[in-house]
Write a protein that holds these residues in place. Structure first.
Motif, PDB file in Angstrom:
ATOM      1  N   ILE A   6      46.161  52.221  36.791  1.00  0.00           N
ATOM      2  CA  ILE A   6      44.973  53.060  36.897  1.00  0.00           C
ATOM      3  C   ILE A   6      43.866  52.509  36.002  1.00  0.00           C
ATOM      4  CG2 ILE A   6      44.021  55.342  36.383  1.00  0.00           C
ATOM      5  CD1 ILE A   6      46.750  56.496  37.225  1.00  0.00           C
ATOM      6  N   GLU A   7      44.245  52.137  34.781  1.00  0.00           N
ATOM      7  CA  GLU A   7      43.281  51.561  33.842  1.00  0.00           C
ATOM      8  C   GLU A   7      42.695  50.279  34.406  1.00  0.00           C
ATOM      9  OE1 GLU A   7      43.201  49.683  29.342  1.00  0.00           O
ATOM     10  OE2 GLU A   7      44.819  51.071  29.860  1.00  0.00           O
ATOM     11  N   SER A   8      43.537  49.440  35.000  1.00  0.00           N
ATOM     12  CA  SER A   8      43.090  48.172  35.588  1.00  0.00           C
ATOM     13  C   SER A   8      42.126  48.432  36.745  1.00  0.00           C
ATOM     14  CB  SER A   8      44.308  47.373  36.060  1.00  0.00           C
ATOM     15  OG  SER A   8      43.908  46.215  36.728  1.00  0.00           O
ATOM     16  N   LYS A   9      42.481  49.421  37.608  1.00  0.00           N
ATOM     17  CA  LYS A   9      41.623  49.755  38.752  1.00  0.00           C
ATOM     18  C   LYS A   9      40.270  50.287  38.268  1.00  0.00           C
ATOM     19  CE  LYS A   9      44.173  49.130  42.477  1.00  0.00           C
ATOM     20  NZ  LYS A   9      43.838  48.218  43.529  1.00  0.00           N
ATOM     21  N   VAL A  10      40.271  51.143  37.257  1.00  0.00           N
ATOM     22  CA  VAL A  10      39.033  51.711  36.724  1.00  0.00           C
ATOM     23  C   VAL A  10      38.164  50.600  36.152  1.00  0.00           C
ATOM     24  CG1 VAL A  10      38.075  53.188  34.908  1.00  0.00           C
ATOM     25  CG2 VAL A  10      39.961  54.014  36.314  1.00  0.00           C
ATOM     26  N   LYS A  11      38.793  49.657  35.420  1.00  0.00           N
ATOM     27  CA  LYS A  11      38.032  48.528  34.866  1.00  0.00           C
ATOM     28  C   LYS A  11      37.460  47.663  35.980  1.00  0.00           C
ATOM     29  CE  LYS A  11      40.326  48.030  30.389  1.00  0.00           C
ATOM     30  NZ  LYS A  11      41.154  47.157  29.552  1.00  0.00           N
ATOM     31  N   GLU A  12      38.251  47.441  37.024  1.00  0.00           N
ATOM     32  CA  GLU A  12      37.791  46.628  38.155  1.00  0.00           C
ATOM     33  C   GLU A  12      36.620  47.308  38.860  1.00  0.00           C
ATOM     34  OE1 GLU A  12      39.603  45.170  42.384  1.00  0.00           O
ATOM     35  OE2 GLU A  12      40.984  45.171  40.690  1.00  0.00           O
ATOM     36  N   ILE A  13      36.745  48.614  39.080  1.00  0.00           N
ATOM     37  CA  ILE A  13      35.662  49.371  39.714  1.00  0.00           C
ATOM     38  C   ILE A  13      34.427  49.354  38.814  1.00  0.00           C
ATOM     39  CG2 ILE A  13      34.921  51.680  40.412  1.00  0.00           C
ATOM     40  CD1 ILE A  13      37.833  52.147  41.370  1.00  0.00           C
ATOM     41  N   GLY A  14      34.631  49.540  37.536  1.00  0.00           N
ATOM     42  CA  GLY A  14      33.519  49.499  36.582  1.00  0.00           C
ATOM     43  C   GLY A  14      32.822  48.151  36.591  1.00  0.00           C
ATOM     44  N   LYS A  15      33.629  47.092  36.667  1.00  0.00           N
ATOM     45  CA  LYS A  15      33.062  45.733  36.704  1.00  0.00           C
ATOM     46  C   LYS A  15      32.229  45.532  37.976  1.00  0.00           C
ATOM     47  CE  LYS A  15      34.443  40.895  36.321  1.00  0.00           C
ATOM     48  NZ  LYS A  15      35.548  39.953  36.215  1.00  0.00           N
ATOM     49  N   LYS A  16      32.754  46.002  39.123  1.00  0.00           N
ATOM     50  CA  LYS A  16      32.024  45.870  40.397  1.00  0.00           C
ATOM     51  C   LYS A  16      30.734  46.688  40.375  1.00  0.00           C
ATOM     52  CE  LYS A  16      35.886  44.656  43.358  1.00  0.00           C
ATOM     53  NZ  LYS A  16      36.735  45.028  44.481  1.00  0.00           N
ATOM     54  N   VAL A  17      30.809  47.888  39.816  1.00  0.00           N
ATOM     55  CA  VAL A  17      29.611  48.733  39.708  1.00  0.00           C
ATOM     56  C   VAL A  17      28.569  48.050  38.834  1.00  0.00           C
ATOM     57  CG1 VAL A  17      28.723  50.900  38.749  1.00  0.00           C
ATOM     58  CG2 VAL A  17      30.773  50.932  40.177  1.00  0.00           C
ATOM     59  N   ALA A  18      29.016  47.450  37.730  1.00  0.00           N
ATOM     60  CA  ALA A  18      28.099  46.746  36.838  1.00  0.00           C
ATOM     61  C   ALA A  18      27.459  45.558  37.547  1.00  0.00           C
ATOM     62  CB  ALA A  18      28.828  46.289  35.578  1.00  0.00           C
ATOM     63  N   GLU A  19      28.254  44.813  38.333  1.00  0.00           N
ATOM     64  CA  GLU A  19      27.722  43.656  39.058  1.00  0.00           C
ATOM     65  C   GLU A  19      26.693  44.095  40.103  1.00  0.00           C
ATOM     66  OE1 GLU A  19      31.108  41.626  40.676  1.00  0.00           O
ATOM     67  OE2 GLU A  19      31.764  40.858  38.721  1.00  0.00           O
ATOM     68  N   VAL A  20      27.030  45.139  40.845  1.00  0.00           N
ATOM     69  CA  VAL A  20      26.109  45.645  41.875  1.00  0.00           C
ATOM     70  C   VAL A  20      24.840  46.175  41.207  1.00  0.00           C
ATOM     71  CG1 VAL A  20      25.775  47.443  43.613  1.00  0.00           C
ATOM     72  CG2 VAL A  20      27.902  46.115  43.587  1.00  0.00           C
ATOM     73  N   SER A  21      25.003  46.900  40.104  1.00  0.00           N
ATOM     74  CA  SER A  21      23.842  47.439  39.391  1.00  0.00           C
ATOM     75  C   SER A  21      22.959  46.316  38.871  1.00  0.00           C
ATOM     76  CB  SER A  21      24.293  48.314  38.221  1.00  0.00           C
ATOM     77  OG  SER A  21      24.976  49.443  38.686  1.00  0.00           O
ATOM     78  N   LYS A  22      23.557  45.274  38.302  1.00  0.00           N
ATOM     79  CA  LYS A  22      22.795  44.133  37.781  1.00  0.00           C
ATOM     80  C   LYS A  22      22.059  43.435  38.914  1.00  0.00           C
ATOM     81  CE  LYS A  22      23.134  39.875  35.059  1.00  0.00           C
ATOM     82  NZ  LYS A  22      22.005  39.303  35.708  1.00  0.00           N
ATOM     83  N   SER A  23      22.734  43.259  40.044  1.00  0.00           N
ATOM     84  CA  SER A  23      22.094  42.613  41.195  1.00  0.00           C
ATOM     85  C   SER A  23      20.902  43.441  41.683  1.00  0.00           C
ATOM     86  CB  SER A  23      23.115  42.442  42.313  1.00  0.00           C
ATOM     87  OG  SER A  23      22.502  41.939  43.468  1.00  0.00           O
ATOM     88  N   ALA A  24      21.097  44.753  41.785  1.00  0.00           N
ATOM     89  CA  ALA A  24      20.009  45.625  42.230  1.00  0.00           C
ATOM     90  C   ALA A  24      18.865  45.604  41.221  1.00  0.00           C
ATOM     91  CB  ALA A  24      20.520  47.047  42.423  1.00  0.00           C
ATOM     92  N   PHE A  25      19.189  45.632  39.947  1.00  0.00           N
ATOM     93  CA  PHE A  25      18.164  45.594  38.905  1.00  0.00           C
ATOM     94  C   PHE A  25      17.387  44.279  38.959  1.00  0.00           C
ATOM     95  CE2 PHE A  25      16.758  44.501  34.602  1.00  0.00           C
ATOM     96  CZ  PHE A  25      15.927  45.573  34.347  1.00  0.00           C
ATOM     97  N   ASP A  26      18.117  43.162  39.147  1.00  0.00           N
ATOM     98  CA  ASP A  26      17.444  41.856  39.236  1.00  0.00           C
ATOM     99  C   ASP A  26      16.493  41.800  40.428  1.00  0.00           C
ATOM    100  OD1 ASP A  26      18.780  40.985  36.982  1.00  0.00           O
ATOM    101  OD2 ASP A  26      20.282  39.811  38.079  1.00  0.00           O
TER     102      ASP A  26
END
Length: 107
Positions: A6-26
């Motif tokens: 669960i911790e691994s999945k949450v970190k993976e989802i968090g990482k993907k959200v951060a990547e998508v957010s960074k891409s949208a921000f850029d």
């Protein structure tokens, strides 16, 4: 699913959200920068146009003071309509100048 998964999945989802957010921000940042650059260019163009119009106005005033029917004839303006238009504008300018002087004397 255990807590590590669960911790691994949450970190993976968090990482993907951060990547998508960074891409949208850029992308948004690039669009804002492009908009800003274009706005600055439009302002610069407007300033140049204002300066150009002021120079045309100044030139027109100088030429207007030099024009007379004799000079118009010397310029070779053969078209009677053009000649009449120039003289009509010139006469209107003279009349407006008289009105301005009259109003100024009333102050």
């Amino acid at each position: 699913m255990d807590s590590k998964e669960i911790e691994s999945k949450v970190k993976e989802i968090g990482k993907k959200v951060a990547e998508v957010s960074k891409s949208a921000f850029d992308k948004a940042s690039d669009k804002v920068q492009d908009f800003t650059d274009k706005s600055i260019l439009k302002i610069d163009i407007k300033k140049l146009q204002v300066k150009q119009n002021e120079l045309y106005k100044n030139l027109g005033e100088i030429v207007s003071k030099l024009l007379s029917e004799e000079i118009i004839n010397q310029l070779g303006i053969d078209n009677p309509a053009e000649k009449e238009n120039i003289l009509s504008i010139q006469n209107e300018i003279i009349e407006l100048e008289k009105q301005i002087l009259q109003k100024q004397s009333e102050l």
